[in-house]
Each structure stands twice: as C-alpha cells, then as structure tokens.
Motif scaffolding. Structure first.
Motif, PDB file in Angstrom:
ATOM      1  N   VAL A  80       0.858  -1.181   0.000  1.00  0.00           N
ATOM      2  CA  VAL A  80       0.000   0.000   0.000  1.00  0.00           C
ATOM      3  C   VAL A  80       0.898   1.237   0.000  1.00  0.00           C
ATOM      4  N   PRO A  82       1.145   5.739  -1.394  1.00  0.00           N
ATOM      5  CA  PRO A  82       0.419   6.906  -1.905  1.00  0.00           C
ATOM      6  C   PRO A  82       0.330   6.883  -3.425  1.00  0.00           C
ATOM      7  N   LYS A  83      -0.704   7.477  -3.956  1.00  0.00           N
ATOM      8  CA  LYS A  83      -0.907   7.476  -5.402  1.00  0.00           C
ATOM      9  C   LYS A  83       0.174   8.251  -6.161  1.00  0.00           C
ATOM     10  N   VAL A 133      -2.492   2.272   7.838  1.00  0.00           N
ATOM     11  CA  VAL A 133      -2.933   2.897   6.593  1.00  0.00           C
ATOM     12  C   VAL A 133      -2.931   4.419   6.734  1.00  0.00           C
ATOM     13  N   VAL A 136       0.545   5.589   6.251  1.00  0.00           N
ATOM     14  CA  VAL A 136       0.941   5.588   4.837  1.00  0.00           C
ATOM     15  C   VAL A 136       0.393   6.836   4.147  1.00  0.00           C
ATOM     16  N   ALA A 137      -0.844   7.187   4.450  1.00  0.00           N
ATOM     17  CA  ALA A 137      -1.455   8.366   3.845  1.00  0.00           C
ATOM     18  C   ALA A 137      -0.723   9.641   4.244  1.00  0.00           C
ATOM     19  N   ASP A 157      -6.606   8.568  -1.783  1.00  0.00           N
ATOM     20  CA  ASP A 157      -5.243   9.055  -1.952  1.00  0.00           C
ATOM     21  C   ASP A 157      -4.202   7.939  -1.903  1.00  0.00           C
ATOM     22  N   LEU A 158      -4.664   6.664  -1.789  1.00  0.00           N
ATOM     23  CA  LEU A 158      -3.741   5.531  -1.726  1.00  0.00           C
ATOM     24  C   LEU A 158      -4.057   4.526  -2.831  1.00  0.00           C
ATOM     25  N   THR A 159      -3.081   3.724  -3.160  1.00  0.00           N
ATOM     26  CA  THR A 159      -3.265   2.622  -4.094  1.00  0.00           C
ATOM     27  C   THR A 159      -2.396   1.465  -3.617  1.00  0.00           C
ATOM     28  N   TYR A 160      -2.327   0.394  -4.410  1.00  0.00           N
ATOM     29  CA  TYR A 160      -1.491  -0.741  -4.022  1.00  0.00           C
ATOM     30  C   TYR A 160      -0.952  -1.423  -5.271  1.00  0.00           C
TER      31      TYR A 160
END
Length: 254
Positions: A80, A82-83, A133, A136-137, A157-160
């Motif tokens: 996981v 950030p984008k 999470v 991470v953000a 605002d997150l991806t994986y």
C-alpha cells in the motif's frame, strides 16, 4: 444436536467475505439463521474454543490442538502506497524495489515477514492495520498486507501494487474440535466446497423421495397418447391406416 431456529454464528476476520455462501445457506437452512460476527484474526481462534462462534473465516496458522481448519485460498500480497509515489509507475514490485523504503508493520500484521526489505519505521508500532494505513497516507512509510485488507481500507489518496518474493497469507475455515460432528458445520463445509443440496455429505435433512413411476401390470392394455386404451393390431396386420383409404378399410369393387 441442532434445534430449529438455532442461529449459526460465523466469525469473519478483516477482509474476509463469505460471497454467495450466505445466500446458499439461507436457501438450504431457513430454520438456522446465519449470524455474522466481526472479529480480528487474534480473537477468532479463542472465540471458537470458548463457544462464542460456531465457525470462522480466518487466516492461518491456528492452534491445531484445539481447532480444525480447511485451507480455502492463498491471498495476494500487496504494497500500500500513496498514489503519487514513484513506485506506482510499476505494475508489480519486488523486494529489491523496497530496499530504500520505510516499512510500517502494525501489531496485527498477518504477513509475518521475518526479514522484510527496506528500513523499519522509527515511529511507535501502530496497533491496527487501519492505523498503519493512516500513516501511509501521511507519507511516513509503506505497508505490506494481503490484497483483501488493502481493499478493506481503501482510500482515494492511496493505491497498491502486488509484490513478488513476499510471504503470503492463507484463508481458511476453522471450527473447534469439540464441534467435530456438528451437522451445521458439515452443511457449511458442503456449501463452501460447492456440494449440491442433495449431496450425501453436509445435509441435515434427508432429501424427498422421488416419485415412483407405476409400471403397467402384465396383460394391461396399452394406452395411446390421449389416455384411451389402444386397439392391438392382428398378427401380420399393420396398425397404421393405409394412405388414401379413410378408416383403413378394404376398397369395395364397383
């Protein structure tokens, strides 16, 4: 022994989805409503032993001295991030890609990577994956989890990205050894394994006996499609009427 209207309590650990199993259960066992309980992976095993849940969808390992478990599937492990992170340019990551990254490991971690790549976070260990999470953000590190947990804690605002060379987690159905002969657990096992309602295993009630077709007795007249007795043809004589001869009779001479 089960009784009518007895609820069956199925515990679900984070990210676990019973999919169509709940609908099939309701169709086959309307007298035993299914109650879903939300528990953590750490709570699920003790709840089964204490009789607070009848079965659980959880992640291995479990205590095999007190629980039975049937492995179901292996989860995909993902990172996981950030984008706007540089690693999002890759479709799939490796351990080497994380060599210079800070990794966050929550207290409820289910990956259990003993020698993960990168640098450990200097922040206090977050209690839950949801807390990790959030970190991470905020941009302080990356998180390695099963894909089901990444989807559960999805943020805009997150991806994986999937990661190779990483440990994986295995989902399983578990229940207490003390409930070994419970017919409702056999029913659930049958549903998960795709058995039909008339399967010889995983059935709490016997199927209805199929209607028997009555055979005609010896000497009974054959019946035509209209349900009326048919007239048998004489030896050497066809039972069909000859074309062009109404009634099939002989033509009289003129």
């Amino acid at each position: 022994m089960t009784t009518p209207d007895q609820h069956f309590r199925l515990a679900l650990t984070p990210g676990m989805q019973p999919t169509s199993w709940t609908r099939t259960w309701a169709e086959r066992l309307p007298d035993h409503p299914l109650t879903l309980l939300q528990l953590t992976d750490a709570e699920a095993g003790p709840a089964l032993v204490a009789g607070e849940a009848d079965a659980a969808l959880l992640r291995l390992p479990v205590d095999r001295d007190t629980l039975h478990a049937i492995p179901l599937f292996t989860e995909v492990t993902v990172v996981v991030l950030p984008k706007d992170h540089l690693l999002t340019a890759l479709d799939q990551l490796t351990a080497e890609d994380l060599a210079e990254e800070t990794l966050i490991t929550p207290a409820d971690d289910v990956i259990r990577w003993t020698t993960p790549p990168g640098e450990p976070s200097l922040l206090p260990t977050p209690d839950t994956t949801a807390d990790a999470v959030e970190l991470v953000a905020s941009g302080v590190g990356l998180l390695i989890v099963p894909m089901s947990l990444a989807r559960l804690h999805h943020r805009k605002d997150l991806t994986y990205r999937p990661i190779t060379e990483a440990p994986t987690s295995q989902a399983a159905l578990a229940w207490a050894r003390a409930r070994e002969d419970d017919p409702l657990i056999e029913e659930l096992i049958g549903i998960i394994r795709g058995r039909t309602a008339n399967s010889s295993r995983g059935r709490t009630t016997a199927p209805a006996e199929p209607e028997r077709t009555r055979k005609p007795s010896a000497g009974a007249p054959a019946r035509s499609g209209t349900g009326k007795p048919g007239r048998a043809a004489k030896p050497g004589q066809s039972s069909r009427r000859q074309p062009g001869r109404p009634g099939g009779g002989k033509r009289r001479g003129r």
